[in-house]
Write a protein that holds these residues in place. Structure first.
Motif: not given
Length: 282
Positions: A66-77
Motif C-alpha cells: 500500500g501507498v501508506l504502509d511505509g508511513f504507518t509502519t514508521r509511525l507505529k515503530v
C-alpha cells in the motif's frame, strides 16, 4: 480524596504519560532507520534460501504494497520506541497515582519499583530479540526447501513488536508478586501452596501469549518466568519472616510479664486544670 478528585488526578497522570510518549515518539521517528535495521536483523539471520532477497544484490529486504504502509509502519515503530524510551517516566506516573493510597512505609518503594520494572522489561525484550532469530528460522523452514517467505514490513514489524512487548510484560510478573506481598495482599504461605498451579499457569500463558506457535519460543518465555517467580517466592518468604519477627517483638514489648518492671517517667506530667462547677464549663 473524593471520587471526582481521583478522576482529575488520573486525567492529569494520563496526560503526562501521553506527553512523555509523544516526546519519545519524536525521538523514535528520528532514529527509525536504526531501529528498523535493528528489528530486521532476526529476519535477515534466517538462511537466504528461506527469505526474500533483492534481485541482483542479494540484500535482505522487507516489502510493502500500500501507498501508506511505509508511513504507518514508521509511525507505529516511532510510538512504540517512544514508549520504550520513556518507560521510567510513565512508570513513575503510574506509581505516583497509586502511592497516595499507600502507607508511609510502602511509599519508599517508589524508586525500587521504577528501577526494577525498567530492568525486568528490558531483560524480557532482550530475551525476545535473541529468541526471535531461532524462532523465525524454525517457523520459516516448516514450508520446506524451495520456498521463501516474502514478508511485508507491516506484518513483520507487528509480529516483532508484539513479541518484544509480550516478553517484556511477562517479566513484570515477579515484581507484581513481590509488591502484592509487601502490601500484605499476598502472603508467602499462599505462594508456597500454589507453586505448582502457578507454574502450570505460566506455561499456559506462554503458550497463548507468544505470537509464534513453536514450543521453543514458549519454553524460552516460560522457563525464565518460572525462575523469576521462584525468586519472588523466596523474597516473599524472607519478607514475611522478618515481618512476623518484628510483630512478635512489638507484641512482647507491649505485654510485659508480671515479674518484669515497667518503665515509668520520673517526671510526671501536670494534670489538667480541675473544673469546680457546672457554671465554669458553660
Amino acid at each position: 480524596m473524593p471520587v471526582l478528585d481521583h478522576l482529575r488526578e488520573l486525567r492529569r497522570r494520563v496526560i503526562y504519560i501521553l506527553l512523555f510518549v509523544a516526546l519519545g515518539a519524536v525521538l523514535g521517528w528520528v532514529l527509525y532507520p536504526h531501529t528498523l535495521h535493528f528489528l530486521r536483523e532476526p529476519y535477515c539471520s534466517v538462511p537466504q534460501q528461506y527469505r526474500y532477497t533483492q534481485v541482483g544484490t542479494g540484500n535482505c529486504v522487507l516489502i510493502y504494497h500500500g501507498v501508506l504502509d511505509g508511513f504507518t509502519t514508521r509511525l507505529k515503530v516511532s510510538v512504540i520506541s517512544g514508549a520504550v524510551f520513556t518507560g521510567p517516566l510513565w512508570l513513575y506516573q503510574i506509581w505516583a497515582f497509586i502511592t497516595p493510597g499507600l502507607r508511609k512505609n510502602e511509599k519508599r518503594y517508589t524508586l525500587m519499583f521504577v528501577a526494577a520494572s525498567t530492568v525486568l522489561f528490558a531483560a524480557g525484550m532482550s530475551l525476545a530479540y535473541v529468541v526471535l532469530s531461532k524462532g523465525l528460522k524454525i517457523l520459516l523452514e516448516q514450508a520446506g526447501y524451495g520456498t521463501a517467505a516474502q514478508l511485508t514490513v507491516s506484518d513483520y514489524i507487528s509480529f516483532v513488536t508484539l513479541m518484544l512487548v509480550v516478553f517484556g510484560a511477562a517479566f513484570e510478573l515477579p515484581l507484581l508478586v513481590i509488591m502484592a506481598n509487601f502490601a500484605g495482599v499476598l502472603s508467602a504461605k499462599v505462594l508456597k501452596k500454589s507453586q505448582r498451579i502457578a507454574i502450570f499457569l505460566i506455561f499456559l500463558f506462554a503458550a497463548v501469549a507468544t505470537p509464534s506457535t513453536d514450543p521453543f519460543t514458549m519454553c524460552a518465555m516460560a522457563i525464565p518466568m518460572v525462575v523469576l517467580f521462584e525468586g519472588a517466592v523466596v523474597i516473599a518468604v524472607i519478607h514475611d519472616r522478618r515481618k512476623a519477627r518484628r510483630l512478635a517483638e512489638e507484641r512482647a514489648a507491649s505485654h510485659l510479664e508480671d515479674d518484669v518492671a515497667s518503665t515509668i517517667d520520673p517526671i510526671p506530667e501536670a494534670l489538667p486544670a480541675r473544673v469546680d462547677s457546672w457554671s465554669d464549663t458553660t
